[in-house]
Design an enzyme around this catalytic site. Structure first.
Site, PDB file in Angstrom:
ATOM      1  N   THR A 154       6.156   1.479   0.309  1.00  0.00           N
ATOM      2  CA  THR A 154       4.891   1.896   0.905  1.00  0.00           C
ATOM      3  C   THR A 154       4.383   3.160   0.204  1.00  0.00           C
ATOM      4  OG1 THR A 154       5.478   0.970   3.052  1.00  0.00           O
ATOM      5  CG2 THR A 154       3.884   2.769   3.063  1.00  0.00           C
ATOM      6  N   ARG A 172       3.441 -11.041  10.110  1.00  0.00           N
ATOM      7  CA  ARG A 172       4.202  -9.861  10.513  1.00  0.00           C
ATOM      8  C   ARG A 172       3.404  -8.600  10.222  1.00  0.00           C
ATOM      9  NH1 ARG A 172       6.213  -5.087   7.600  1.00  0.00           N
ATOM     10  NH2 ARG A 172       7.983  -4.286   8.783  1.00  0.00           N
ATOM     11  N   ILE A 173       3.390  -7.669  11.169  1.00  0.00           N
ATOM     12  CA  ILE A 173       2.706  -6.386  11.002  1.00  0.00           C
ATOM     13  C   ILE A 173       3.746  -5.281  11.108  1.00  0.00           C
ATOM     14  CG2 ILE A 173       1.028  -4.784  12.008  1.00  0.00           C
ATOM     15  CD1 ILE A 173      -0.523  -7.308  12.937  1.00  0.00           C
ATOM     16  N   GLY A 174       3.729  -4.353  10.164  1.00  0.00           N
ATOM     17  CA  GLY A 174       4.698  -3.266  10.150  1.00  0.00           C
ATOM     18  C   GLY A 174       4.147  -1.990  10.741  1.00  0.00           C
ATOM     19  N   ASP A 175       4.768  -0.878  10.373  1.00  0.00           N
ATOM     20  CA  ASP A 175       4.390   0.415  10.945  1.00  0.00           C
ATOM     21  C   ASP A 175       3.137   1.015  10.325  1.00  0.00           C
ATOM     22  OD1 ASP A 175       5.455   2.862   8.863  1.00  0.00           O
ATOM     23  OD2 ASP A 175       6.283   0.883   8.577  1.00  0.00           O
ATOM     24  N   GLY A 198       9.426   3.308   4.988  1.00  0.00           N
ATOM     25  CA  GLY A 198      10.770   2.848   5.294  1.00  0.00           C
ATOM     26  C   GLY A 198      10.765   1.523   6.002  1.00  0.00           C
TER      27      GLY A 198
END
Length: 323
Positions: A182, A210-213, A233
């Protein structure tokens, strides 16, 4: 106080044996982005403009897991996501599920500036991009040979792979944290305004959808009048621990200085899962991580600058000025 800038290109299990041809292009891009940011801040550009400018530069570099370098889902597609936030006003914008937008961070900025909303995703975000006339490309533009090979190896190993540092070996690696890429940037300008911007392609072999932070305000990005934070991360871990917001909360409710707050938050996340860059209203800079390394850079108006990967920054690349 003066201006300050910090940026990252991902934290993870980055081996010291990382080949120069894989290490140097990333460090060169960090240096170029840092110089670009410093020049913009010296010219009086706002922190919000500068973090967008820097993240666009990083998105356009195929060596990072964002924009052109985005990794592939289990379906072999790209789904990019990004967020941006203004610390003084706490206005923010986020996008996810993008497959054609060249610079996801600029679309997030447009969500913040041009809509009553904070977060747009998938078909709605793509339609908004077309309406706004932002630069788009065919999805194939974002699919690189390297990422096709990463996906093949991740499928063979039957695992979701945190992204980018070096090609997977033919055998399954023993550590899921070997690739994290990222990109993000935080800044405070000469007027005391702060901002954060973060962008990613997500995980290798992630499920479609899928969705991350990264687009989750308070997890991967957060800014308020006290600080601005961009995290990198393992997204699921960063969301569980509300990493970016917790740094601000420790400053707000316990009166901790930025570096102590960031260190506490990072220490509270499982080892190997997180890194972050942050700036405070007093011009303090933190680049904290509990991984083996983090591609990172920072500079301040008083002349300090640092570019590095592993804990001893001066040995990684270069460092000038004070400590």
């Amino acid at each position: 106080m003066g201006w300050a800038i910090a940026l990252h290109g991902g934290a993870g299990d980055i081996p010291r044996s990382l080949a120069p041809e894989r290490r140097e292009p990333r460090l060169a891009t960090l240096r170029r982005s840092l110089d670009l940011a410093a020049a913009a801040l010296q010219a009086g550009r706002s922190a919000l403009d500068v973090v967008e400018l820097v993240v666009r530069e990083l998105e356009n570099c195929p060596h990072f897991n964002a924009g052109k370098g985005s990794v592939l889902t289990s379906d072999g597609t790209v789904e990019m996501e990004a967020s941006i936030m203004d610390g003084n006003t706490m206005r923010c914008g986020a996008v996810s599920g993008l497959s054609t937008v060249v610079n996801a961070i600029s679309l997030a900025r447009l969500v913040m500036d041009k809509t009553p909303h904070i977060y747009l995703a998938f078909h709605g975000a793509e339609a908004f991009a077309r309406d706004q006339g932002v630069e788009t490309r065919e999805p194939s533009h974002f699919i690189t040979k390297e990422n096709i090979e990463r996906l093949r190896q991740a499928k063979e190993a039957n695992r979701v792979q945190i992204d980018y540092t070096q090609p997977m070996k033919a055998q399954a690696p023993t550590d899921d944290n070997s690739r994290i890429g990222t990109v993000g940037c935080v800044a405070i300008d000469s007027s005391g305004n702060m901002a954060t911007a973060t962008s990613t392609g997500g995980l290798v072999n992630k499920m479609a959808g899928r969705i991350g932070d990264t687009p989750v305000i308070g997890a991967g990005s957060y800014a308020n009048p006290l600080c601005a934070v961009s995290a990198t991360g393992k997204g699921e871990s960063i969301i569980r621990h509300t990493v970016a917001r917790d740094v601000a909360a420790l400053m707000e409710h316990r009166g901790l200085p930025l570096k102590e707050a960031a260190a506490r938050v990072v220490a509270g996340v499982p080892r190997g899962d997180v890194g972050l860059v942050a700036v405070s209203a007093t011009g303090e800079v933190s680049m904290a991580y509990n991984t083996s390394g983090m591609f990172r850079a920072c500079a301040t108006e008083d002349g300090y600058s640092e570019v590095g990967i592993w804990p001893e920054a001066a040995a990684d690349a270069d460092a000038n000025g004070g400590s």
